[in-house]
Design a protein around this motif. Structure first.
Motif, short mmCIF file in Angstrom:
data_model
loop_
_atom_site.label_atom_id
_atom_site.label_comp_id
_atom_site.label_asym_id
_atom_site.label_seq_id
_atom_site.Cartn_x
_atom_site.Cartn_y
_atom_site.Cartn_z
N HIS A 93 0.87 -1.18 0.00
CA HIS A 93 0.00 0.00 0.00
C HIS A 93 0.91 1.23 0.00
O HIS A 93 1.92 1.27 0.70
CB HIS A 93 -0.90 0.00 1.23
CG HIS A 93 -1.93 -1.07 1.18
ND1 HIS A 93 -3.23 -0.83 0.81
CD2 HIS A 93 -1.85 -2.40 1.44
CE1 HIS A 93 -3.90 -1.95 0.85
NE2 HIS A 93 -3.09 -2.93 1.23
N HIS A 94 0.53 2.26 -0.76
CA HIS A 94 1.41 3.41 -0.99
C HIS A 94 0.59 4.70 -0.95
O HIS A 94 -0.35 4.86 -1.74
CB HIS A 94 2.07 3.24 -2.36
CG HIS A 94 2.90 4.40 -2.79
ND1 HIS A 94 4.17 4.60 -2.32
CD2 HIS A 94 2.64 5.40 -3.66
CE1 HIS A 94 4.66 5.70 -2.89
NE2 HIS A 94 3.76 6.20 -3.70
N LEU A 95 0.95 5.58 -0.02
CA LEU A 95 0.29 6.89 0.07
C LEU A 95 1.35 7.99 -0.03
O LEU A 95 2.18 8.15 0.86
CB LEU A 95 -0.44 7.02 1.41
CG LEU A 95 -1.57 6.02 1.68
CD1 LEU A 95 -2.12 6.23 3.09
CD2 LEU A 95 -2.66 6.15 0.64
N PRO A 96 1.33 8.78 -1.11
CA PRO A 96 2.29 9.88 -1.25
C PRO A 96 1.68 11.21 -0.76
O PRO A 96 0.49 11.48 -0.94
CB PRO A 96 2.55 9.93 -2.76
CG PRO A 96 1.27 9.43 -3.37
CD PRO A 96 0.66 8.46 -2.37
N PHE A 97 2.53 12.03 -0.17
CA PHE A 97 2.14 13.35 0.34
C PHE A 97 3.18 14.37 -0.09
O PHE A 97 4.35 14.05 -0.27
CB PHE A 97 2.07 13.33 1.88
CG PHE A 97 1.05 12.38 2.42
CD1 PHE A 97 -0.23 12.82 2.72
CD2 PHE A 97 1.36 11.05 2.62
CE1 PHE A 97 -1.19 11.94 3.20
CE2 PHE A 97 0.41 10.15 3.09
CZ PHE A 97 -0.86 10.61 3.39
N GLY A 98 2.75 15.63 -0.21
CA GLY A 98 3.66 16.70 -0.58
C GLY A 98 3.46 17.91 0.30
O GLY A 98 2.37 18.13 0.84
N GLY A 99 4.52 18.69 0.46
CA GLY A 99 4.45 19.89 1.28
C GLY A 99 5.29 21.01 0.72
O GLY A 99 5.95 20.88 -0.32
N ASP A 100 5.29 22.12 1.43
CA ASP A 100 5.97 23.34 1.03
C ASP A 100 7.42 23.30 1.51
O ASP A 100 7.69 23.13 2.70
CB ASP A 100 5.23 24.53 1.64
CG ASP A 100 5.79 25.87 1.23
OD1 ASP A 100 6.85 25.93 0.58
OD2 ASP A 100 5.16 26.88 1.57
N THR A 112 -2.58 13.67 -5.53
CA THR A 112 -3.52 13.02 -6.43
C THR A 112 -3.00 13.16 -7.85
O THR A 112 -2.01 13.84 -8.09
CB THR A 112 -4.92 13.66 -6.31
OG1 THR A 112 -4.80 15.05 -6.65
CG2 THR A 112 -5.48 13.53 -4.91
N GLY A 113 -3.65 12.53 -8.77
CA GLY A 113 -3.27 12.66 -10.16
C GLY A 113 -2.33 11.57 -10.63
O GLY A 113 -1.83 11.62 -11.75
N GLY A 114 -2.03 10.60 -9.78
CA GLY A 114 -1.26 9.45 -10.21
C GLY A 114 0.22 9.46 -9.87
O GLY A 114 0.91 8.48 -10.12
N LEU A 115 0.75 10.55 -9.34
CA LEU A 115 2.16 10.60 -8.99
C LEU A 115 2.47 9.54 -7.94
O LEU A 115 1.80 9.46 -6.91
CB LEU A 115 2.55 11.98 -8.46
CG LEU A 115 4.02 12.15 -8.06
CD1 LEU A 115 4.92 12.04 -9.29
CD2 LEU A 115 4.21 13.48 -7.38
N ALA A 116 3.49 8.72 -8.18
CA ALA A 116 3.86 7.66 -7.24
C ALA A 116 5.13 8.02 -6.47
O ALA A 116 5.14 8.00 -5.25
CB ALA A 116 4.06 6.34 -7.97
N ALA A 117 6.21 8.35 -7.18
CA ALA A 117 7.50 8.61 -6.52
C ALA A 117 8.48 9.14 -7.55
O ALA A 117 8.27 9.00 -8.76
CB ALA A 117 8.03 7.32 -5.91
N CYS A 118 9.57 9.72 -7.05
CA CYS A 118 10.64 10.17 -7.95
C CYS A 118 11.73 9.09 -7.99
O CYS A 118 11.69 8.10 -7.27
CB CYS A 118 11.21 11.51 -7.50
SG CYS A 118 12.32 11.40 -6.09
#
Length: 156
Positions: A93-100, A112-118
């Motif tokens: 299970h994979h949950l990605p999050f982003g911040g400032d 959201t939008g499908g981004l998984a990882a770099c």
């Protein structure tokens, strides 16, 4: 078509930060940083708070193993946190999050939008997949403690 040769790739350190225990989960915490050896402590704290909110409440329920990994990436253009846990032997299970980037202690929002990882974060995922197969899923005698003891330290 734009050439990607010589794009702004520079290696980044991936460091194992700790084995964090929370609510019955054992979480391998990794740090990646674009401009330092380790991610900023405020980001690591925010990442752990986010993981605590999003990991299922019953670590052993529904085929879960109580084993997870958390990737904290203090990037060049933002902060990124990946919360991953194993279930039913072979599911991640994979949950990605982003911040400032300017506010490492700030809110980490679900991506959201499908981004998984770099590419840097995928090195952690690849290592964890191989360790999971070797120590647990494909092992003659599954060794969850052996999996949790396998840790990535690399320049990627």
């Amino acid at each position: 078509m734009r050439s990607l040769a010589g794009a702004s790739y520079r290696t980044r350190p991936i460091r194992f930060l700790e084995l964090w225990e929370h609510g019955g989960w054992r979480v391998k915490v990794y740090g990646i940083a674009a401009a330092a050896e380790l991610p900023r402590p405020a980001l690591v704290t925010a990442a752990k708070a986010t993981a605590a909110q999003h990991l299922p409440r019953e670590p052993g329920g529904d085929g879960r193993h109580g084993a997870a990994f958390l990737t904290v990436h203090d990037g060049a253009d933002g902060t990124w946190v990946l919360v991953d846990w194993w279930a039913n032997g072979n599911l991640l299970h994979h949950l990605p999050f982003g911040g400032d980037l300017a506010d490492p202690a700030g809110e980490l929002r679900p991506l959201t939008g499908g981004l998984a990882a770099c590419t840097y974060e995928l090195a952690v995922t690849d290592f964890e997949r191989r360790a999971w197969l070797r120590e647990v899923y494909a092992a003659e005698r599954p060794d969850l403690d052996g999996y949790l003891a396998a840790r990535l330290e690399a320049e990627v």
